[in-house]
Design a protein around this motif. Structure first.
Motif, PDB file in Angstrom:
ATOM      1  N   SER A 143       0.852  -1.189   0.000  1.00  0.00           N
ATOM      2  CA  SER A 143       0.000   0.000   0.000  1.00  0.00           C
ATOM      3  C   SER A 143       0.891   1.243   0.000  1.00  0.00           C
ATOM      4  O   SER A 143       2.095   1.166  -0.155  1.00  0.00           O
ATOM      5  CB  SER A 143      -0.903  -0.027   1.235  1.00  0.00           C
ATOM      6  N   GLY A 144       0.257   2.411   0.206  1.00  0.00           N
ATOM      7  CA  GLY A 144       1.028   3.648   0.217  1.00  0.00           C
ATOM      8  C   GLY A 144       1.920   3.741   1.448  1.00  0.00           C
ATOM      9  O   GLY A 144       2.958   4.389   1.421  1.00  0.00           O
ATOM     10  N   GLY A 145       1.519   3.103   2.536  1.00  0.00           N
ATOM     11  CA  GLY A 145       2.281   3.225   3.779  1.00  0.00           C
ATOM     12  C   GLY A 145       2.957   1.941   4.231  1.00  0.00           C
ATOM     13  O   GLY A 145       3.778   1.969   5.158  1.00  0.00           O
ATOM     14  N   HIS A 146       2.629   0.794   3.623  1.00  0.00           N
ATOM     15  CA  HIS A 146       3.159  -0.486   4.100  1.00  0.00           C
ATOM     16  C   HIS A 146       3.590  -1.382   2.944  1.00  0.00           C
ATOM     17  O   HIS A 146       2.958  -1.390   1.891  1.00  0.00           O
ATOM     18  CB  HIS A 146       2.111  -1.232   4.934  1.00  0.00           C
ATOM     19  N   THR A 147       4.639  -2.150   3.187  1.00  0.00           N
ATOM     20  CA  THR A 147       5.050  -3.195   2.242  1.00  0.00           C
ATOM     21  C   THR A 147       5.466  -4.396   3.074  1.00  0.00           C
ATOM     22  O   THR A 147       6.455  -4.338   3.799  1.00  0.00           O
ATOM     23  CB  THR A 147       6.223  -2.717   1.358  1.00  0.00           C
ATOM     24  N   GLN A 148       4.664  -5.450   3.004  1.00  0.00           N
ATOM     25  CA  GLN A 148       4.921  -6.619   3.849  1.00  0.00           C
ATOM     26  C   GLN A 148       4.665  -7.905   3.068  1.00  0.00           C
ATOM     27  O   GLN A 148       3.798  -7.935   2.200  1.00  0.00           O
ATOM     28  CB  GLN A 148       3.974  -6.615   5.066  1.00  0.00           C
ATOM     29  N   ILE A 149       5.416  -8.941   3.421  1.00  0.00           N
ATOM     30  CA  ILE A 149       5.093 -10.285   2.935  1.00  0.00           C
ATOM     31  C   ILE A 149       4.646 -11.080   4.153  1.00  0.00           C
ATOM     32  O   ILE A 149       5.355 -11.129   5.165  1.00  0.00           O
ATOM     33  CB  ILE A 149       6.297 -10.954   2.240  1.00  0.00           C
ATOM     34  N   MET A 150       3.445 -11.651   4.069  1.00  0.00           N
ATOM     35  CA  MET A 150       2.897 -12.374   5.210  1.00  0.00           C
ATOM     36  C   MET A 150       2.594 -13.813   4.815  1.00  0.00           C
ATOM     37  O   MET A 150       2.271 -14.094   3.660  1.00  0.00           O
ATOM     38  CB  MET A 150       1.549 -11.779   5.668  1.00  0.00           C
ATOM     39  N   GLN A 151       2.669 -14.689   5.791  1.00  0.00           N
ATOM     40  CA  GLN A 151       2.141 -16.042   5.600  1.00  0.00           C
ATOM     41  C   GLN A 151       0.787 -16.079   6.296  1.00  0.00           C
ATOM     42  O   GLN A 151       0.690 -15.810   7.499  1.00  0.00           O
ATOM     43  CB  GLN A 151       3.090 -17.078   6.193  1.00  0.00           C
ATOM     44  N   VAL A 152      -0.261 -16.382   5.541  1.00  0.00           N
ATOM     45  CA  VAL A 152      -1.623 -16.311   6.077  1.00  0.00           C
ATOM     46  C   VAL A 152      -2.212 -17.716   6.127  1.00  0.00           C
ATOM     47  O   VAL A 152      -2.411 -18.362   5.100  1.00  0.00           O
ATOM     48  CB  VAL A 152      -2.496 -15.381   5.193  1.00  0.00           C
ATOM     49  N   GLU A 153      -2.487 -18.180   7.336  1.00  0.00           N
ATOM     50  CA  GLU A 153      -3.003 -19.551   7.512  1.00  0.00           C
ATOM     51  C   GLU A 153      -4.531 -19.561   7.583  1.00  0.00           C
ATOM     52  O   GLU A 153      -5.164 -20.592   7.375  1.00  0.00           O
ATOM     53  CB  GLU A 153      -2.448 -20.165   8.799  1.00  0.00           C
ATOM     54  N   GLY A 154      -5.097 -18.409   7.922  1.00  0.00           N
ATOM     55  CA  GLY A 154      -6.550 -18.307   8.046  1.00  0.00           C
ATOM     56  C   GLY A 154      -6.892 -16.896   8.499  1.00  0.00           C
ATOM     57  O   GLY A 154      -5.984 -16.089   8.709  1.00  0.00           O
ATOM     58  N   VAL A 155      -8.189 -16.627   8.679  1.00  0.00           N
ATOM     59  CA  VAL A 155      -8.568 -15.299   9.170  1.00  0.00           C
ATOM     60  C   VAL A 155      -7.954 -15.117  10.562  1.00  0.00           C
ATOM     61  O   VAL A 155      -8.112 -15.974  11.429  1.00  0.00           O
ATOM     62  CB  VAL A 155     -10.110 -15.153   9.250  1.00  0.00           C
ATOM     63  N   GLY A 156      -7.214 -14.048  10.744  1.00  0.00           N
ATOM     64  CA  GLY A 156      -6.578 -13.775  12.042  1.00  0.00           C
ATOM     65  C   GLY A 156      -5.257 -14.492  12.251  1.00  0.00           C
ATOM     66  O   GLY A 156      -4.605 -14.280  13.266  1.00  0.00           O
ATOM     67  N   GLN A 157      -4.871 -15.327  11.298  1.00  0.00           N
ATOM     68  CA  GLN A 157      -3.605 -16.075  11.474  1.00  0.00           C
ATOM     69  C   GLN A 157      -2.555 -15.568  10.496  1.00  0.00           C
ATOM     70  O   GLN A 157      -2.441 -16.053   9.375  1.00  0.00           O
ATOM     71  CB  GLN A 157      -3.848 -17.559  11.272  1.00  0.00           C
ATOM     72  N   TYR A 158      -1.822 -14.547  10.957  1.00  0.00           N
ATOM     73  CA  TYR A 158      -0.886 -13.858  10.089  1.00  0.00           C
ATOM     74  C   TYR A 158       0.525 -13.906  10.676  1.00  0.00           C
ATOM     75  O   TYR A 158       0.715 -13.581  11.844  1.00  0.00           O
ATOM     76  CB  TYR A 158      -1.290 -12.381   9.940  1.00  0.00           C
ATOM     77  N   GLU A 347       0.266  -7.605  13.229  1.00  0.00           N
ATOM     78  CA  GLU A 347       0.407  -8.815  14.052  1.00  0.00           C
ATOM     79  C   GLU A 347      -0.335  -8.696  15.381  1.00  0.00           C
ATOM     80  O   GLU A 347      -0.644  -9.705  16.005  1.00  0.00           O
ATOM     81  CB  GLU A 347       1.881  -9.137  14.262  1.00  0.00           C
ATOM     82  N   ASP A 348      -0.650  -7.471  15.806  1.00  0.00           N
ATOM     83  CA  ASP A 348      -1.403  -7.273  17.052  1.00  0.00           C
ATOM     84  C   ASP A 348      -2.822  -7.845  16.960  1.00  0.00           C
ATOM     85  O   ASP A 348      -3.449  -8.096  17.988  1.00  0.00           O
ATOM     86  CB  ASP A 348      -1.516  -5.779  17.393  1.00  0.00           C
ATOM     87  N   VAL A 349      -3.354  -7.983  15.735  1.00  0.00           N
ATOM     88  CA  VAL A 349      -4.724  -8.506  15.619  1.00  0.00           C
ATOM     89  C   VAL A 349      -4.719  -9.992  15.245  1.00  0.00           C
ATOM     90  O   VAL A 349      -5.763 -10.582  15.004  1.00  0.00           O
ATOM     91  CB  VAL A 349      -5.600  -7.697  14.633  1.00  0.00           C
ATOM     92  N   ALA A 350      -3.510 -10.566  15.160  1.00  0.00           N
ATOM     93  CA  ALA A 350      -3.433 -11.997  14.851  1.00  0.00           C
ATOM     94  C   ALA A 350      -3.746 -12.795  16.116  1.00  0.00           C
ATOM     95  O   ALA A 350      -3.545 -12.323  17.227  1.00  0.00           O
ATOM     96  CB  ALA A 350      -2.033 -12.325  14.344  1.00  0.00           C
ATOM     97  N   VAL A 351      -4.265 -14.025  15.907  1.00  0.00           N
ATOM     98  CA  VAL A 351      -4.602 -14.859  17.083  1.00  0.00           C
ATOM     99  C   VAL A 351      -3.562 -15.936  17.304  1.00  0.00           C
ATOM    100  O   VAL A 351      -2.807 -16.276  16.417  1.00  0.00           O
ATOM    101  CB  VAL A 351      -5.999 -15.505  16.933  1.00  0.00           C
TER     102      VAL A 351
END
Ligand code: KG4
Ligand code: ZN
Length: 351
Positions: A143-158, A347-351
Motif C-alpha cells: 500500500s502507500g504506507g506499508h510493504t509486507q510479505i505475510m504467511q496467512v493460515e486463516g482469518v486472524g492467522q498472520y 500482528e497485534d490482531v493476529a490470534v
C-alpha cells in the motif's frame, strides 16, 4: 453483547486517509453494496494529503455515502446488526471521523461495533474476488504506507515474513513520480508515463535483492531517480519527455522486480501454492503481468482483488469485520467508548 448468527449485516466505514468508504457486507451473502468518495482531486493542488482537509472532507461525505449505500443495498438502518470501522493505522483526525460516526450511529441504534485493522482489510480483500483464494497463502501487501510479505493460515492467522525497512513501495512510486513532475497520487501517473518509456535505457538499483531475507528498502530509489534526472539535465540542459518516460519505466521495473522476486522466494521457502496481492500498488498492471507469468511457470495460483478494491474502500473493512465475527476471532463491542490507533502493527490482531 450480540454475537455471530447467520446473515448478519455489517455496515463498514473506512476513513484512514484520503478515501471515505462505506459498505454493507452480509456474513453469508458477501458484499451487498459499497460507495466511495476519493479526495484525490482536493489534495492534488498540494502535491499530497493534507490531514486537516482530509478529516473535514470525511465529515462532509460520510452521511450522504451511508444513505446512498443503504439505498443501493435495499436496506434500512433497522436491518444493520453491527457497525465496523477502521480504527488504525492511519491519520489520527481522519480515523477519528469514521470511528466517532460509526460509534455514534451504533450507540443511537443500540447495536455493537467492531474496530478493524486497515491492513487486515487489504489483506482479506482478495477474498471478495471470484474465484476467492483458499487458505493458506503468501500475501504481498503493498500500500502507500506499508510493504509486507505475510504467511496467512486463516482469518486472524498472520505471520510476518518480511517488510520494508524504510519507504513503502507505494511511497517509492509517489516520491519518484513527484521528482518526475507528476501529480499526486504518483503510482498510477508514473505507471501511465512508464508505458511510453524504455525500462532498459537507465539502470536503477534493486535494493536488498540479495539480502537473503524478505525485507525491502525503497528509500534509496528516489535518490537514484533524482541522480539520474540531474545527470540527464547536466548532459542535455534539460530532461526531455522521452527521458522522463524512460526514467518512469526504469523506476516501475525496479520496484516490480524486487516485489516479485521476494514474493516468489517466499512462496518457494514456505512451499505454499497460492499468492495473494493486496493494497493500492496491487492495481499496478506490470506487477500483475509479471507475477501472473512467473507464478504460472512455478505452478502457483496468484490472486488479485478487483482493481476497484485494491485502493482504500469500505468493502474491505466491512468484509474483514464479517470474517472476524463469523470465525469468532473478535467480540463485538459496546459503542459506549472507542479509541483509534494511528500506529498499529497487523500482528497485534493476529490470534
Ligand atoms: O492501499 P492504498 O490505497 O492506501 C494505503 O493504505 O496506503 O495505496 C495507495 C498507494 C499509493 O502510493 C498509490 O500511488 C499506489 O497505491 N497505487 C499505485 C497504483 N495505483 C495506486 N502504484 C502503482 N501503480 C498503480 N496503478
Ligand atoms: Zn490502504
Amino acid at each position: 453483547m450480540a454475537q455471530y448468527r447467520n446473515n448478519m449485516k455489517i455496515l463498514g466505514y473506512e476513513s484512514s486517509c484520503d478515501e471515505t468508504g462505506v459498505a454493507v457486507v452480509c456474513t453469508e451473502q458477501g458484499l451487498l453494496a459499497h460507495g466511495l468518495h476519493s479526495q484525490i482531486a482536493m489534495h492534488q493542488a498540494y502535491g499530497g494529503v493534507v490531514p486537516e482537509l482530509a478529516s473535514r472532507d470525511h465529515i462532509r461525505r460520510v452521511l450522504p455515502l451511508t444513505e446512498q449505500v443503504l439505498h443501493e443495498a435495499g436496506l434500512g438502518l433497522d436491518d444493520i446488526d453491527a457497525i465496523a470501522y477502521t480504527a488504525g493505522p492511519g491519520l489520527n483526525g481522519a480515523l477519528l471521523v469514521g470511528a466517532s460516526f460509526a460509534n455514534s450511529l451504533a450507540w443511537a441504534r443500540g447495536i455493537p461495533t467492531l474496530p478493524v485493522h486497515h491492513l487486515e482489510g487489504h489483506l482479506l480483500s482478495p477474498l471478495l474476488a471470484d474465484p476467492a483464494p483458499e487458505f493458506p497463502f503468501v500475501a504481498l501487501l503493498v500500500s502507500g504506507g506499508h510493504t509486507q510479505i505475510m504467511q496467512v493460515e486463516g482469518v486472524g492467522q498472520y505471520r510476518l515474513l518480511g517488510e520494508t525497512l524504510d519507504d513503502a513501495a507505494g511511497e517509492a512510486f509517489d516520491k519518484s513520480a513527484k521528482l518526475l513532475g507528476l501529480s499526486y497520487p504518483g503510482g498510477p501517473a508514473l505507471a501511465a508515463l512508464a508505458e511510453k518509456g524504455n525500462p532498459d535505457r537507465i539502470q536503477l538499483p534493486r535494493p536488498m535483492l540479495h539480502s537473503g531475507d524478505f525485507d525491502f528498502s525503497f528509500s534509496g530509489l528516489k535518490t537514484a531517480v533524482l541522480t539520474a534526472l540531474r545527470k540527464l539535465e547536466k548532459e542535455q540542459g534539460q530532461a526531455t519527455d522521452q527521458d522522463r518516460a524512460d526514467l518512469a519505466a526504469a523506476t516501475q521495473a525496479a520496484i516490480v522486480d524486487v516485489l516479485a522476486i521476494k514474493s516468489l522466494r517466499a512462496l518457494k521457502k514456505s512451499g505454499l501454492k497460492r499468492l495473494v496481492v493486496a493494497g493500492g500498488v496491487g492495481a499496478n498492471l506490470l506487477l500483475r503481468q509479471h507475477l501472473l507469468a512467473e507464478t504460472q511457470r512455478m505452478g502457483v495460483q496468484v490472486y488479485f482483488p478487483p482493481v476497484s478494491l485494491c485502493t482504500d474502500n469500505g468493502a474491505m473493512i466491512a468484509f474483514a469485520a464479517a470474517q472476524r465475527i463469523k470465525y469468532g476471532i473478535q467480540e463485538l463491542q459496546s459503542a459506549a467508548s472507542f479509541k483509534v490507533r494511528p500506529r498499529w502493527d497487523l500482528e497485534d490482531v493476529a490470534v
